[in-house]
Design a protein around this motif. Sequence first.
Motif, PDB file in Angstrom:
ATOM      1  N   HIS A  89       3.297 -41.457  49.337  1.00 21.00           N
ATOM      2  CA  HIS A  89       3.826 -42.358  48.308  1.00 21.00           C
ATOM      3  C   HIS A  89       2.560 -42.290  46.954  1.00 21.00           C
ATOM      4  CE1 HIS A  89       3.117 -46.784  47.260  1.00 21.00           C
ATOM      5  NE2 HIS A  89       3.799 -46.353  46.118  1.00 21.00           N
ATOM      6  N   LEU A  90       3.007 -42.016  45.765  1.00 19.75           N
ATOM      7  CA  LEU A  90       2.352 -41.832  44.599  1.00 19.75           C
ATOM      8  C   LEU A  90       2.080 -43.196  44.053  1.00 19.75           C
ATOM      9  CD1 LEU A  90       4.056 -38.831  42.938  1.00 19.75           C
ATOM     10  CD2 LEU A  90       2.239 -38.678  44.398  1.00 19.75           C
ATOM     11  N   THR A  91       0.722 -43.659  44.123  1.00 20.51           N
ATOM     12  CA  THR A  91       0.296 -44.806  43.677  1.00 20.51           C
ATOM     13  C   THR A  91      -1.082 -44.717  42.919  1.00 20.51           C
ATOM     14  OG1 THR A  91      -0.514 -46.858  44.124  1.00 20.51           O
ATOM     15  CG2 THR A  91      -0.391 -45.354  45.897  1.00 20.51           C
ATOM     16  N   VAL A 114       8.148 -42.546  44.798  1.00 24.45           N
ATOM     17  CA  VAL A 114       7.515 -43.055  43.513  1.00 24.45           C
ATOM     18  C   VAL A 114       8.349 -44.385  43.227  1.00 24.45           C
ATOM     19  CG1 VAL A 114       7.037 -41.051  42.290  1.00 24.45           C
ATOM     20  CG2 VAL A 114       9.288 -41.914  41.900  1.00 24.45           C
ATOM     21  N   GLY A 115       7.625 -45.476  42.508  1.00 22.52           N
ATOM     22  CA  GLY A 115       8.181 -46.882  42.459  1.00 22.52           C
ATOM     23  C   GLY A 115       8.555 -47.051  40.913  1.00 22.52           C
ATOM     24  N   GLY A 116       8.664 -48.373  40.600  1.00 25.65           N
ATOM     25  CA  GLY A 116       9.231 -48.368  39.490  1.00 25.65           C
ATOM     26  C   GLY A 116       8.384 -49.776  38.865  1.00 25.65           C
ATOM     27  N   ALA A 117       9.040 -50.725  38.214  1.00 27.24           N
ATOM     28  CA  ALA A 117       8.226 -51.792  37.769  1.00 27.24           C
ATOM     29  C   ALA A 117       7.395 -52.467  38.672  1.00 27.24           C
ATOM     30  CB  ALA A 117       9.137 -52.735  36.851  1.00 27.24           C
ATOM     31  N   ALA A 132      -3.154 -40.922  44.633  1.00 31.46           N
ATOM     32  CA  ALA A 132      -3.350 -41.445  43.300  1.00 31.46           C
ATOM     33  C   ALA A 132      -3.242 -39.803  42.533  1.00 31.46           C
ATOM     34  CB  ALA A 132      -4.314 -41.901  43.152  1.00 31.46           C
ATOM     35  N   ILE A 133      -2.568 -40.009  41.121  1.00 31.86           N
ATOM     36  CA  ILE A 133      -3.048 -38.929  40.229  1.00 31.86           C
ATOM     37  C   ILE A 133      -3.905 -39.641  39.213  1.00 31.86           C
ATOM     38  CG2 ILE A 133      -1.719 -37.212  38.630  1.00 31.86           C
ATOM     39  CD1 ILE A 133      -0.719 -36.836  41.422  1.00 31.86           C
ATOM     40  N   GLY A 134      -5.104 -39.769  39.599  1.00 32.41           N
ATOM     41  CA  GLY A 134      -6.062 -40.394  38.719  1.00 32.41           C
ATOM     42  C   GLY A 134      -6.044 -41.898  38.762  1.00 32.41           C
ATOM     43  N   SER A 135      -6.870 -42.542  38.870  1.00 30.03           N
ATOM     44  CA  SER A 135      -6.791 -43.976  39.360  1.00 30.03           C
ATOM     45  C   SER A 135      -6.562 -44.842  38.014  1.00 30.03           C
ATOM     46  CB  SER A 135      -8.244 -44.382  40.004  1.00 30.03           C
ATOM     47  OG  SER A 135      -8.345 -43.640  41.178  1.00 30.03           O
ATOM     48  N   GLN A 136      -5.731 -44.311  37.132  1.00 30.92           N
ATOM     49  CA  GLN A 136      -5.393 -45.174  35.995  1.00 30.92           C
ATOM     50  C   GLN A 136      -3.784 -45.396  36.001  1.00 30.92           C
ATOM     51  OE1 GLN A 136      -7.332 -46.553  33.884  1.00 30.92           O
ATOM     52  NE2 GLN A 136      -9.008 -45.556  34.767  1.00 30.92           N
ATOM     53  N   PRO A 137      -3.250 -46.392  35.392  1.00 32.09           N
ATOM     54  CA  PRO A 137      -1.863 -46.680  35.573  1.00 32.09           C
ATOM     55  C   PRO A 137      -1.292 -45.616  34.239  1.00 32.09           C
ATOM     56  CG  PRO A 137      -2.856 -48.516  34.194  1.00 32.09           C
ATOM     57  CD  PRO A 137      -4.136 -47.541  34.817  1.00 32.09           C
ATOM     58  N   HIS A 138      -0.118 -45.043  34.715  1.00 30.22           N
ATOM     59  CA  HIS A 138       0.593 -44.165  33.814  1.00 30.22           C
ATOM     60  C   HIS A 138       2.092 -44.433  34.247  1.00 30.22           C
ATOM     61  CE1 HIS A 138      -0.024 -40.654  36.516  1.00 30.22           C
ATOM     62  NE2 HIS A 138      -1.226 -40.868  36.625  1.00 30.22           N
ATOM     63  N   SER A 139       2.964 -43.214  34.473  1.00 28.44           N
ATOM     64  CA  SER A 139       4.203 -43.294  34.608  1.00 28.44           C
ATOM     65  C   SER A 139       4.602 -42.596  35.758  1.00 28.44           C
ATOM     66  CB  SER A 139       4.826 -42.675  33.327  1.00 28.44           C
ATOM     67  OG  SER A 139       5.669 -41.533  33.794  1.00 28.44           O
TER      68      SER A 139
END
Length: 185
Positions: A89-91, A114-117, A132-139
Motif C-alpha cells: 500500500h503506497l502511503t 493506491v488511494g484517492g481523496a 512511503a515515497i517520501g514522507s510528504q503528501p503528493h499524488s
Amino acid sequence: MPAPRRKRRRPDVAVLRVGHRPGRDPRLTTHLALAARALGASRLFLHPPDPELADRIAAVARRWGGTFGVLGVSSWKPVLSEYRGGVVHLTMYGEALTSVLPRIRRAPRLLVVVGGAKVPAALFEDADYNLAIGSQPHSEVAALAVFLHRLLGDTPPSRFRGGEQRIIPQRRGKRVLAVRGRNPG
Ligand code: SAM
C-alpha cells in the motif's frame, strides 16, 4: 571464470486504485492507468468500476500495444484477500521505499494499492507493507511512477507487442511508424 550473471525476473505487478470517483476525477485515474501501463504493471483493478475509463485505456492498448487492461471491481477487500502475492500500500505514512525494496524485490507477484481523496483505514492493516515515497503528501500518480520505476527499472519495448504504431525516438520532432502485422517490440 566468473559465473554468468543470471537475469533477475521482474515481478508481475498489478495495481489497485481505491476510491475512484467516476465523473469527478476521470483525468487523474486515466493518468494513473497510463502510468501503470507505461511503467510495467500488468493490469489495474479499479474501485469502483468505470467502464468508460476502461474502454479508453483499452483503446490506448490497441493502438500502442501490450496486454494491459483495467478491471472494474465493486469491492476492494476481496481483491486483497484473494490476491496470491504481496500487497504493497503506497502511503506517505508508511516505511521508507529503501527499507522495503530489498524485502519485495524477489517476489513473483505484487499488488500495489493506491488511494484517492480518502483512504479506508483497513487498508493499513490489510496490506503486507505500507510504503512511503517520501514522507510528504503528493499524488498517487507520482507515487506509483516512482515505485514502479525503482522496482522494475526501464520497461522493455517487448511488453508492448501487437500495437498499431510505435515511436522512433528522435532528438527533435516526432516520428511514429505504423506497424504492419506483428509489432516485434
Ligand atoms: N488524504 C489521503 C490519506 O488519507 O492518506 C491521501 C490522499 S493522496 C492525494 C492519494 C494517494 O496518493 C494516497 O492514498 C497514496 O496512495 C498516494 N500518495 C500520496 N503521497 C504519497 C507518498 N508520499 N508516498 C506514497 N504514496 C503517496
